[in-house]
Design an enzyme around this catalytic site. Structure first.
Site, PDB file in Angstrom:
ATOM      1  N   PHE B 129       0.879  -1.160   0.000  1.00 37.90           N
ATOM      2  CA  PHE B 129       0.000   0.000   0.000  1.00 37.90           C
ATOM      3  C   PHE B 129       0.918   1.213   0.000  1.00 37.90           C
ATOM      4  CE2 PHE B 129      -2.671   3.241   2.037  1.00 37.90           C
ATOM      5  CZ  PHE B 129      -3.775   3.165   1.217  1.00 37.90           C
ATOM      6  N   ASP B 198       3.100  -4.984   8.420  1.00 27.80           N
ATOM      7  CA  ASP B 198       1.875  -4.192   8.341  1.00 27.80           C
ATOM      8  C   ASP B 198       0.706  -5.172   8.278  1.00 27.80           C
ATOM      9  OD1 ASP B 198      -0.416  -2.843   7.409  1.00 27.80           O
ATOM     10  OD2 ASP B 198       0.774  -1.376   6.317  1.00 27.80           O
ATOM     11  N   TYR B 223      -9.862  -0.012  11.366  1.00 25.09           N
ATOM     12  CA  TYR B 223     -11.173   0.306  10.782  1.00 25.09           C
ATOM     13  C   TYR B 223     -11.598  -0.666   9.700  1.00 25.09           C
ATOM     14  CZ  TYR B 223      -7.805   3.084   8.041  1.00 25.09           C
ATOM     15  OH  TYR B 223      -6.727   3.517   7.330  1.00 25.09           O
ATOM     16  N   LYS B 224     -10.791  -1.690   9.455  1.00 26.88           N
ATOM     17  CA  LYS B 224     -11.178  -2.680   8.456  1.00 26.88           C
ATOM     18  C   LYS B 224     -11.846  -3.853   9.192  1.00 26.88           C
ATOM     19  CE  LYS B 224      -7.273  -1.247   5.563  1.00 26.88           C
ATOM     20  NZ  LYS B 224      -8.001  -0.454   4.561  1.00 26.88           N
ATOM     21  N   ARG B 372     -12.479  -5.069  -6.131  1.00 21.24           N
ATOM     22  CA  ARG B 372     -11.994  -5.662  -4.883  1.00 21.24           C
ATOM     23  C   ARG B 372     -13.190  -5.992  -3.990  1.00 21.24           C
ATOM     24  NH1 ARG B 372      -8.013  -2.781  -0.519  1.00 21.24           N
ATOM     25  NH2 ARG B 372      -9.947  -1.702  -0.122  1.00 21.24           N
TER      26      ARG B 372
END
Lengths: 403, 403
Positions: B129, B198, B223-224, B372
């Protein structure tokens, strides 16, 4: 009439003439006297419903769509523009996000890079709130600079050709002393260095004039006089003329010129956006945005005038009520040197503050011996001030912090 | 029976046998299919009331007292300990706060300092990312290291005596590929370097095993799959054995051994606390704390088993429903290489995703050509999966992104 009656009468008169008195109703308060708004501002009454909307509808129903539809993505710069007039900045120079400490790192490393080669010294206010000093030390280490702590008054005579950046506090967190932002900024500039100001204890309490005085970079928190809520995000100001050269040590994807391009190479966004880092903490941030609405129609100049009247009156009440020799004010008498708080040195201050709080007078204690009282003009009145001084005097007469 | 009927029947069977199916009622969902929990997790149903309590009572009534009485001050480490079992960490090694990007800077600069003199190279996952790459570049610049982007598979053959730190993603945000955390960590250690992971796209979706595999430092967002809410704070893991030597580039007052001592010199706290920086964003943080309660009684192993069943079933439905040649899966077929998402390459993917969302199937689009779909086992069921594939197939048959 007695001193107490006389000052209580004066308080009523001052409250009756206070053009900001009506603002108190915009906040949730109780029967006590809250003089700790310089640590955590009171809750604006409309904020809970707004936060509920953010949680239930924006997150709960719209979910991911809210990044666009609820304006989440642009919140850091939008809220920055809402803060801008409160600190004398034109739009497009402030972004909200991260803690004050993190923004100090951005500002100081950015300042050293702006100062350019050949300058290898960071000067920091030796009387600063400690985190600024710790982060300044880290910034110096990361950029190969020396760190030089100085009292603000020493800065003009000490800065020179080696100085890259100077970090100063607008108002000292402990004593409430207001430093000379225009004069010190000019002195820093005269030495060719970059001026960085910490506005935590001034923004929302008095005019700052960032643009007018040519400040280069500034940081501040939003949970004191801006009432954004516990740990609400801080902000970073980067003067427009410097934005193209501002080079952050935290180049997160939110500050990329094309954040959703997902490109492997970093290319900084234009403008204040360059101060953004990662995904913003939306709940805390939108609570702050709602809280800032209490400033609608309020002038910072009127707030400053009332702030000085409040602290003048508190000092008057303390002088009249409190037994001679029991407290000593650390806060300057001169208006041009005073922020919006009064710090009283007092033996056994920790225990005295506990007893004040038990009686509904909420200030705070700063080690080793300071009673700190913050005066938030938006919701503190003159009768509050008189009552606080009266309870303080009674507490001290009864033996201060002794049980 | 038709293919559609057959797979719909299978979906019903799978849902009937799903021991986690009841967890869906812990979330606020609608009639659509939400396959974007790998970007923003759905709202746990009990969170709004908890946030209201934080705002109305803790902030509004207790105000400053809540730093102690409501446990605000200790929230970063307390919530870290709540996350710890989800990533295979014993207590006392995780603190919550700041964004992922900020934590990447702490971890990488800290890792270079842990690696010691003579090592001057940071290796970063070239498929990362982007923010990790940008921050890695900044960390390299601040520490005088070279930055070397590599595909994870190249890492074992490339790390060596110069390598200070290696930053890898557990699951690739774009393709959903799960990297070999145990093997790569061992390879990094064999070279004498520090392994930084990560976990943004793995924590909460599959077992991580930080302690078991000897990971040195790790960061992740909340938050995922952890459903903490938009921009909820990230976390930093520092392995216990390294904590005494962990030397953060962000030594804020919250990580001081005596934060309220207000001392001019920095002295780091012991333990995971050393990863704290400034005042934590309490509203976002306590929403996260409440959200983590949905994990009560839930095993990560069961979540992983369901996640693989969901993605297996989605790939099966896509293979059966979608016209041949219209999409290509980027997500590995092998379970040991698959995270909890499926990425389908597809012409005109942006427009296709818009049409899916309009039909209630919410995934996201990643440029230039990826659809996705994230599968959150806590609230996504097999009928959802079948329906998503069916709508995708219908959309593609109808002309994909064409209006």
């Amino acid at each position: 009439m007695s001193e107490t009656t006389e000052l209580a009468f004066k308080a009523r008169e001052l409250d009756a003439g206070d053009e900001l008195a009506g603002l108190r109703s915009r906040f949730v308060l109780d029967d006590g006297v809250y003089l700790d708004g310089n640590s955590l501002g009171a809750l604006p009454a409309h904020v809970p419903d707004r936060v509920q909307d953010v949680v239930r509808r924006q997150w709960g129903e719209l979910r991911i769509r809210s990044w666009e539809e609820s304006g989440w993505w642009t919140a850091p710069e939008r809220i920055g523009d809402r803060i801008a007039p409160l600190v004398g900045a034109a739009a497009g120079q402030i972004v909200v996000g991260d803690s004050t400490s993190v923004n100090v790192l951005k500002a100081l490393v950015g300042a050293v890079r702006l100062a350019g080669a050949g300058r290898d010294e960071i000067v920091v206010d030796a009387t600063t709130f400690p985190t600024d000093g710790y982060i300044a030390e880290s910034a110096a280490r990361l950029t190969g600079c020396a760190l030089r702590p100085l009292a603000p008054a020493e800065v003009p005579g000490a800065v020179g050709g080696r100085t890259a950046a100077v970090l100063l506090n607008h108002v000292d967190y402990r004593t409430g002393r207001l430093h000379d932002l225009p004069g010190l900024t000019a002195a820093v500039h005269a030495a060719g260095a970059v001026a960085v100001w910490d506005l935590c204890h001034s923004a929302g309490a008095l005019p700052v004039g960032l643009d007018e005085h040519g400040v280069d970079l500034a940081v501040g928190c939003t949970y004191k006089y801006l009432n954004g809520g516990p740990g609400s995000p801080a902000y970073l100001y980067v003067r427009r003329e410097l934005q193209d050269r501002f080079d952050s040590p935290l180049p997160g994807w939110n500050s990329h010129a094309e954040p959703f391009g997902m490109r492997p190479d970093y290319a900084p966004a234009q403008g204040a956006l360059r101060g953004r880092v990662g995904t913003p903490d939306i709940l805390s941030m939108l609570a702050l945005e709602a809280a800032l609405e209490v400033w609608d129609g309020v002038s910072v100049e009127a707030v400053r005038a009332k702030s000085l009247a409040l602290t003048d009156f508190f000092l008057e009440c303390v002088a009249r009520y409190v037994p001679a020799g029991t407290v000593q004010s650390l806060t300057p008498v001169a208006h041009e040197e005073r922020g919006s708080q009064v710090a009283l040195r007092c033996p056994d201050a920790g225990a005295v503050m506990e007893r004040l709080i038990a009686q509904g007078i909420v200030g705070d204690f700063r080690r080793p011996d300071v009673l700190r009282f913050g005066f938030t003009p938006l919701y503190v009145g003159f009768a509050d001030v008189e009552r606080a001084a009266e309870v303080l005097a009674r507490t001290l007469r009864a033996g201060g912090g002794d049980a």
